[in-house]
Design a protein around this motif. Structure first.
Motif, short mmCIF file in Angstrom:
data_model
loop_
_atom_site.label_atom_id
_atom_site.label_comp_id
_atom_site.label_asym_id
_atom_site.label_seq_id
_atom_site.Cartn_x
_atom_site.Cartn_y
_atom_site.Cartn_z
N THR A 1 13.22 -26.11 -8.17
CA THR A 1 12.09 -26.17 -9.09
C THR A 1 12.52 -25.59 -10.43
N LEU B 1 9.08 -30.57 -8.95
CA LEU B 1 10.23 -30.63 -8.07
C LEU B 1 11.41 -31.16 -8.88
N GLY C 1 1.25 -25.23 -11.40
CA GLY C 1 2.23 -25.86 -10.53
C GLY C 1 3.54 -26.08 -11.25
N GLU D 1 6.64 -28.82 -6.71
CA GLU D 1 7.70 -28.12 -5.98
C GLU D 1 7.55 -28.17 -4.47
N HIS D 2 6.35 -28.32 -3.95
CA HIS D 2 6.15 -28.35 -2.50
C HIS D 2 6.30 -29.77 -1.91
N HIS D 3 6.72 -30.75 -2.71
CA HIS D 3 6.81 -32.14 -2.28
C HIS D 3 8.19 -32.57 -1.77
N GLU D 4 9.05 -31.64 -1.40
CA GLU D 4 10.38 -32.05 -0.95
C GLU D 4 10.31 -33.04 0.21
#
Length: 172
Positions: A165, A156, A153, A86-89
């Motif tokens: 997410t 994404l 985790g 999810e933090h990989h945008e």
């Protein structure tokens, strides 16, 4: 005056845009496909990954025929898919863009198929198995040689033109 279907002005609808908008209602995962090339890692973002077969273990990805990155990955015969967290945008945006140094600032480790992002929620090492022309894309079928995932985790997700997410319902 009352407007009816026969009195409304005709509105042209771009069929490609309409197709894309309707299919945008199907959430997709986001991943990076990468290999190790002679001059360093090569990678690109994809969002169309599908399980094809359990025996042998096969997946498919769809690549735009205009891609200049895919021929370089294909030439190596192997690649690693990192399922983005999810933090990989911003990572997704960088790998989807034109910058040739897409791995700048990315933390990754070497797998046998190629680079795997360190904090991805899952990874799959693959060999190219077959390719099929399909309109403006190429369907790539790959044989999975090794894989792994993390239990923590969230992945994404891309939905209706935006990133988000997925959180599963709590199990009863």
């Amino acid at each position: 005056m009352t407007l009816t279907a026969s009195t409304l002005p005709a509105i042209e609808v771009d069929p490609r845009r309409h197709f894309r908008n309707v299919l945008g209602h199907l959430p997709t995962g986001v991943a990076v496909v990468a290999t190790s090339g002679p001059d360093g890692p090569i990678g690109m973002a994809v969002n169309s990954i599908t399980s094809v077969s359990l025996d042998p273990p096969l997946i498919s990805i769809c690549i735009a025929r205009t891609s200049s990155t895919w021929p370089r990955i294909r030439s190596m015969g192997r690649f690693c898919i990192s399922i983005l967290a999810e933090h990989h945008e911003q990572t997704s945006r960088r790998f989807a863009g034109p910058d040739p140094d897409r791995f700048a600032g990315a933390s990754w480790r070497s797998q046998s198929g190629g680079p795997a992002l360190d904090d991805a929620v899952a990874w799959l090492d693959c060999d190219v198995y077959a390719e099929y022309a399909a309109g403006d894309h190429t369907i790539v079928v790959a044989q999975v040689r090794d894989l792994g995932s993390t239990d923590d985790g969230r992945a994404l997700v891309f939905f209706r033109g935006s990133y988000g997410t997925f959180a599963p319902h709590e199990q009863i």
